[in-house]
Design a protein around this motif. Sequence first.
Motif, PDB file in Angstrom:
ATOM      1  N   ILE B  19       0.841  -1.197   0.000  1.00  0.00           N
ATOM      2  CA  ILE B  19       0.000   0.000   0.000  1.00  0.00           C
ATOM      3  C   ILE B  19       0.873   1.242   0.000  1.00  0.00           C
ATOM      4  N   LEU B  20       1.890   1.239   0.830  1.00  0.00           N
ATOM      5  CA  LEU B  20       2.780   2.392   0.890  1.00  0.00           C
ATOM      6  C   LEU B  20       3.457   2.641  -0.455  1.00  0.00           C
ATOM      7  N   ALA B  21       3.961   1.578  -1.037  1.00  0.00           N
ATOM      8  CA  ALA B  21       4.632   1.736  -2.329  1.00  0.00           C
ATOM      9  C   ALA B  21       3.664   2.265  -3.379  1.00  0.00           C
ATOM     10  N   ALA B  22       2.477   1.707  -3.390  1.00  0.00           N
ATOM     11  CA  ALA B  22       1.476   2.147  -4.361  1.00  0.00           C
ATOM     12  C   ALA B  22       1.098   3.598  -4.111  1.00  0.00           C
ATOM     13  N   ALA B  23       0.928   3.945  -2.846  1.00  0.00           N
ATOM     14  CA  ALA B  23       0.556   5.323  -2.510  1.00  0.00           C
ATOM     15  C   ALA B  23       1.641   6.288  -2.947  1.00  0.00           C
ATOM     16  N   ARG B  24       2.871   5.931  -2.697  1.00  0.00           N
ATOM     17  CA  ARG B  24       3.986   6.753  -3.156  1.00  0.00           C
ATOM     18  C   ARG B  24       3.878   7.006  -4.651  1.00  0.00           C
ATOM     19  N   THR B  25       3.687   5.939  -5.389  1.00  0.00           N
ATOM     20  CA  THR B  25       3.612   6.053  -6.844  1.00  0.00           C
ATOM     21  C   THR B  25       2.463   6.944  -7.289  1.00  0.00           C
ATOM     22  N   VAL B  26       1.277   6.644  -6.801  1.00  0.00           N
ATOM     23  CA  VAL B  26       0.097   7.328  -7.318  1.00  0.00           C
ATOM     24  C   VAL B  26       0.027   8.771  -6.828  1.00  0.00           C
ATOM     25  N   PHE B  27       0.271   8.991  -5.541  1.00  0.00           N
ATOM     26  CA  PHE B  27       0.271  10.366  -5.027  1.00  0.00           C
ATOM     27  C   PHE B  27       1.289  11.214  -5.780  1.00  0.00           C
ATOM     28  N   THR B  28       2.450  10.650  -6.015  1.00  0.00           N
ATOM     29  CA  THR B  28       3.503  11.397  -6.693  1.00  0.00           C
ATOM     30  C   THR B  28       3.087  11.757  -8.109  1.00  0.00           C
ATOM     31  N   LYS B  29       2.420  10.829  -8.759  1.00  0.00           N
ATOM     32  CA  LYS B  29       2.066  11.052 -10.153  1.00  0.00           C
ATOM     33  C   LYS B  29       0.854  11.955 -10.309  1.00  0.00           C
ATOM     34  N   LYS B  30      -0.120  11.801  -9.417  1.00  0.00           N
ATOM     35  CA  LYS B  30      -1.386  12.520  -9.624  1.00  0.00           C
ATOM     36  C   LYS B  30      -1.687  13.584  -8.582  1.00  0.00           C
ATOM     37  N   GLY B  31      -0.877  13.687  -7.564  1.00  0.00           N
ATOM     38  CA  GLY B  31      -1.173  14.642  -6.516  1.00  0.00           C
ATOM     39  C   GLY B  31      -2.273  14.133  -5.594  1.00  0.00           C
ATOM     40  N   TYR B  32      -2.513  14.864  -4.510  1.00  0.00           N
ATOM     41  CA  TYR B  32      -3.489  14.392  -3.526  1.00  0.00           C
ATOM     42  C   TYR B  32      -4.901  14.337  -4.094  1.00  0.00           C
ATOM     43  N   ALA B  33      -5.354  15.456  -4.628  1.00  0.00           N
ATOM     44  CA  ALA B  33      -6.729  15.516  -5.121  1.00  0.00           C
ATOM     45  C   ALA B  33      -6.947  14.563  -6.285  1.00  0.00           C
ATOM     46  N   GLY B  34      -5.953  14.410  -7.121  1.00  0.00           N
ATOM     47  CA  GLY B  34      -6.094  13.567  -8.297  1.00  0.00           C
ATOM     48  C   GLY B  34      -6.022  12.080  -8.005  1.00  0.00           C
ATOM     49  N   THR B  35      -5.649  11.733  -6.812  1.00  0.00           N
ATOM     50  CA  THR B  35      -5.503  10.326  -6.449  1.00  0.00           C
ATOM     51  C   THR B  35      -6.790   9.782  -5.837  1.00  0.00           C
ATOM     52  N   LYS B  36      -7.260   8.642  -6.327  1.00  0.00           N
ATOM     53  CA  LYS B  36      -8.399   7.963  -5.730  1.00  0.00           C
ATOM     54  C   LYS B  36      -7.893   6.779  -4.911  1.00  0.00           C
ATOM     55  N   VAL B  37      -8.555   6.557  -3.789  1.00  0.00           N
ATOM     56  CA  VAL B  37      -8.159   5.420  -2.972  1.00  0.00           C
ATOM     57  C   VAL B  37      -8.205   4.144  -3.803  1.00  0.00           C
TER      58      VAL B  37
END
Lengths: 203, 203
Positions: B19-37
């Motif tokens: 989860i952490l690794a995935a969150a790092r990837t997605v948050f980094t790529k899309k930003g907070y608002a752009g990221t969906k759980v």
Amino acid sequence: MAAGTGKKEKRDASTEERILAAARTVFTKKGYAGTKVRDIAAEADINLSLVNYYFRSKEKLFQVIMQETVQQLIGDVSRIFDKEETSLEEKVGALADHYVNLLLKNPDFPLFLVNEILSGNDIFSSHAKKETLFQSHFFKQIGALKVNYNPVHIIMNTFGMLVLPFLARPILQNNGIVKPAEFKALMEERKKLIPVWIKGMIG
Amino acid sequence: MAAGTGKKEKRDASTEERILAAARTVFTKKGYAGTKVRDIAAEADINLSLVNYYFRSKEKLFQVIMQETVQQLIGDVSRIFDKEETSLEEKVGALADHYVNLLLKNPDFPLFLVNEILSGNDIFSSHAKKETLFQSHFFKQIGALKVNYNPVHIIMNTFGMLVLPFLARPILQNNGIVKPAEFKALMEERKKLIPVWIKGMIG
DNA sequence: AAAAAAATTGAACAATTGTTTAAAACAAAT
DNA sequence: ATTTGTTTTAAACAATTGTTCAATTTTTTT
């Protein structure tokens, strides 16, 4: 139906204009994903439905803002880059002058662009005048430089030195490295210094 | 309950880590608002509910990632800035070397930070070691410079020249100014050039 | 092996948010 | 004045999305 080019143009422009102004503000501050249509309506102080009434969708409205922004940006840069009679150093000076002024007025602006650039939205490629830009007198001057490294570095350095302070402003200010009141003066100082530094790199 | 510091530590770390690794990837790529759980769950290839099971909320998870990121960042910079025995120019070289490597591996990284910085999230202020940073040997060296302008400019220039190419990469590549294969080589070139340019500014 | 605890799942819930609709208010034209 | 077209409004709809829940599976402990 909606906007701008219609035949009679009888509409009171204010509603449409207010939506555009609000959209500019909110999109710039929060980015596309972070912006809610309701935010725009609130900022413009109009009914929620009017946003869709005038611009069909959030996506379409965003494209209008983005297009207008890029158009302005490319126009400004082109005017400076195309001048045949100014030296490279003078062009850098003009760039610094123009953009320091602009960014002092619109602190959120650089993030907005950077944001869209890296979200895959290639804002320039879709734009007509882009070739003009990259074949401008400025680029010819850069290409003709006698330096023992890729002259693209000069472009990167110019924009890097120009834009970064505005991206890092909150950090600089919140940590006492730059006092809030001091920032503007620093940027004014940079207007003159950036062309000097660039000259130092190529001279 | 959840993570890390618990007494028995019997949990298979892989789910939480994924989860952490995935969150790092997605948050980094899309930003907070752009990221969906759901994006994070999909990237981690785990059930949606597990994200909340391990991290309570999207917001909390984001804070974990952000904290870890800033910690790493400050740590790296501190190690370079604190060295008493290196010259200013050597420090800039070490910075360039370290961060060009990092940014080549994580192209979305600068946007992620810039994004959060300008969204009002003062990522540094909440962090303990920040004073260390701004009172480091590097800052003392900068302050002691004999230049007829505010020495903070040097810091801005260093980071500007370092970071901007990665922010502008899509533009540079999509418009043929820099060929995709060429970018890495250019950045390697910059590792050596940036300290030279900075030296030119202060020498 | 049985019991307890922890992890996982699928479904649902509730809040948010982009969009649409139908009616009302307003303006313009005849 | 009446009709017609346009703009505005409030409400609802539908899709998205963060979160929770109850049941099941897996793991650990006794």
